[in-house]
Write a protein that holds these residues in place. Sequence first.
Motif, short mmCIF file in Angstrom:
data_model
loop_
_atom_site.label_atom_id
_atom_site.label_comp_id
_atom_site.label_asym_id
_atom_site.label_seq_id
_atom_site.Cartn_x
_atom_site.Cartn_y
_atom_site.Cartn_z
N GLU A 137 26.79 -13.03 54.33
CA GLU A 137 25.39 -12.62 54.36
C GLU A 137 24.56 -13.70 55.07
OE1 GLU A 137 25.58 -9.70 53.26
OE2 GLU A 137 27.32 -9.90 51.96
N GLY B 291 31.56 -8.83 59.38
CA GLY B 291 30.21 -8.47 59.77
C GLY B 291 29.25 -9.64 59.82
N SER B 292 29.46 -10.64 58.97
CA SER B 292 28.52 -11.76 58.93
C SER B 292 28.54 -12.57 60.23
CB SER B 292 28.81 -12.66 57.73
OG SER B 292 28.55 -11.96 56.53
N ASP C 32 27.14 -10.28 63.10
CA ASP C 32 25.67 -10.16 63.04
C ASP C 32 25.01 -11.47 63.46
OD1 ASP C 32 26.02 -7.60 62.15
OD2 ASP C 32 25.02 -7.87 60.22
N LYS D 43 24.84 -12.06 67.22
CA LYS D 43 23.77 -11.32 67.91
C LYS D 43 22.44 -12.06 67.80
CE LYS D 43 25.97 -6.89 66.80
NZ LYS D 43 25.88 -5.68 65.97
N THR E 189 32.62 -3.16 59.08
CA THR E 189 31.19 -3.19 59.37
C THR E 189 30.83 -2.40 60.62
OG1 THR E 189 31.21 -5.17 60.76
CG2 THR E 189 31.10 -5.49 58.38
N SER F 225 30.08 -3.74 63.27
CA SER F 225 29.07 -4.54 63.97
C SER F 225 29.48 -4.85 65.40
CB SER F 225 28.81 -5.84 63.20
OG SER F 225 27.77 -6.59 63.78
N LEU G 3 21.78 -5.68 63.05
CA LEU G 3 22.21 -6.87 62.34
C LEU G 3 21.46 -6.97 61.03
CD1 LEU G 3 20.45 -10.03 63.62
CD2 LEU G 3 20.35 -8.00 65.03
N VAL G 4 22.12 -7.58 60.04
CA VAL G 4 21.53 -7.79 58.73
C VAL G 4 21.52 -9.28 58.45
CG1 VAL G 4 21.67 -7.29 56.25
CG2 VAL G 4 22.38 -5.55 57.91
N LYS H 291 17.58 -9.05 51.82
CA LYS H 291 18.16 -8.81 53.14
C LYS H 291 17.17 -8.01 53.97
CE LYS H 291 22.94 -8.55 51.51
NZ LYS H 291 24.17 -7.73 51.52
N SER I 105 17.28 -5.57 57.59
CA SER I 105 18.05 -4.97 58.68
C SER I 105 17.16 -4.89 59.91
CB SER I 105 18.51 -3.56 58.30
OG SER I 105 19.23 -3.58 57.11
N GLY J 275 17.43 -5.27 64.63
CA GLY J 275 18.31 -5.15 65.78
C GLY J 275 17.55 -4.79 67.04
#
Length: 387
Positions: free
Chosen positions: A64, A91-92, A95, A98, A136, A138, A144-145, A154, A156, A158
């Motif tokens: 995260e 995913g972390s 994300d 990005k 994810t 991703s 991205l989160v 959190k 979200s 992008g």
Amino acid sequence: MWYFSSPMVVYGEDALSHLHHIQGSRALIVTDATLARLGIAGRIEDILKDVGFETCVFSEVEPEPSLQTVRRGAAVASEFQPDWIIGLGGGSPLDASKAVWALYERPDLDPTDINPMETLGLSKAKLIAIPTTSGTGSEVTWALVLTDTEEKRKFSTGSRELVPTLAIIDPSLTEALPARVTADTGLDALTHAIEGYTCTWANDFSDGPCLKAAQLVFDYLERAVRDGSDMEAREKMGIAASLAGLGFGNANLGLAHAMGHSFGALFKQPHGRAVALYLPYITEFTVNQGLGRYVDIVRFLGWSDSRDPEAAGRLLVEKIRELQRAVGQHMSIADFGISRHDFEAALPKLIEYAEQDTQFFTAPRIPESEELAQMFEYIYEGKAIDF
């Protein structure tokens, strides 16, 4: 008018060898400490060095990823000046890569300023996404989160400019993935597929990837969890995750993600495990008003020829729960070891954060605050949604 965004995708056995064909001179690898310690980042570095690249590894991405982490990564990029940024991991790290890319090229921005309405004008670097989990999606999305550690929430965001230039899906990178992580990430992909297909922004281009992704997860996830060396299952799950990413990334998601993001942030639970918890419950909530496109899903999966929306939705709930039990998913909030006292203390924030989530507004049935509170209460106990 609508848009469909996708990177070039290289997938299958030995997909990593495609790195021999990219042109450039400097690559920043954004990853986590575990992948650096296990030598996975070094494996990517070795390939790149073979073709004349200078490399730098930023391995500080935590589960995260936080606003602070991506700012540090952007500072490393600014000093190193890469022409390729490579996101490596689950995913972390993907994300985070990005956000690092955006802030490297736009140091005037705060991470929270990244949004679909902001023109980033990226031109200095390109992005390669290499997933080491299958969930994810991703690697193929512009979403991205990130986590605000101070507010414990959190958000979200992008930009279509942040769609990776290239996604490389190599099943060898997931072979050693623990069964629990395989289950969590695979159920994340299923949640993406079903919510991507049923959200109000679903469209003809996103529908096909979502349906195929759901089919692959139901066919191969239990196999991948049971035997991590089953490379057919690993490859199919990698494809499922990316297809689901293409689906929801060009549509949106719904309540399972809005509620799961809220729950995961407040109780520090893995993303896939959190959103998957809510999937069968929000399906019940949706079908109780005869909404959702569940008929299409169960017909595509070959489970029923019925065109009854309620029957289709309830059959899908049954199949989701059957798969979740088979792979060891928690079935209620209480199953996570969260006390009633802690749950009730967090309930106002659970509701607030869910209602502010971008996925909340594209759910096929949007609850009132009182209904949302009742849903959280039911899910704490593992009680079927009957309203």
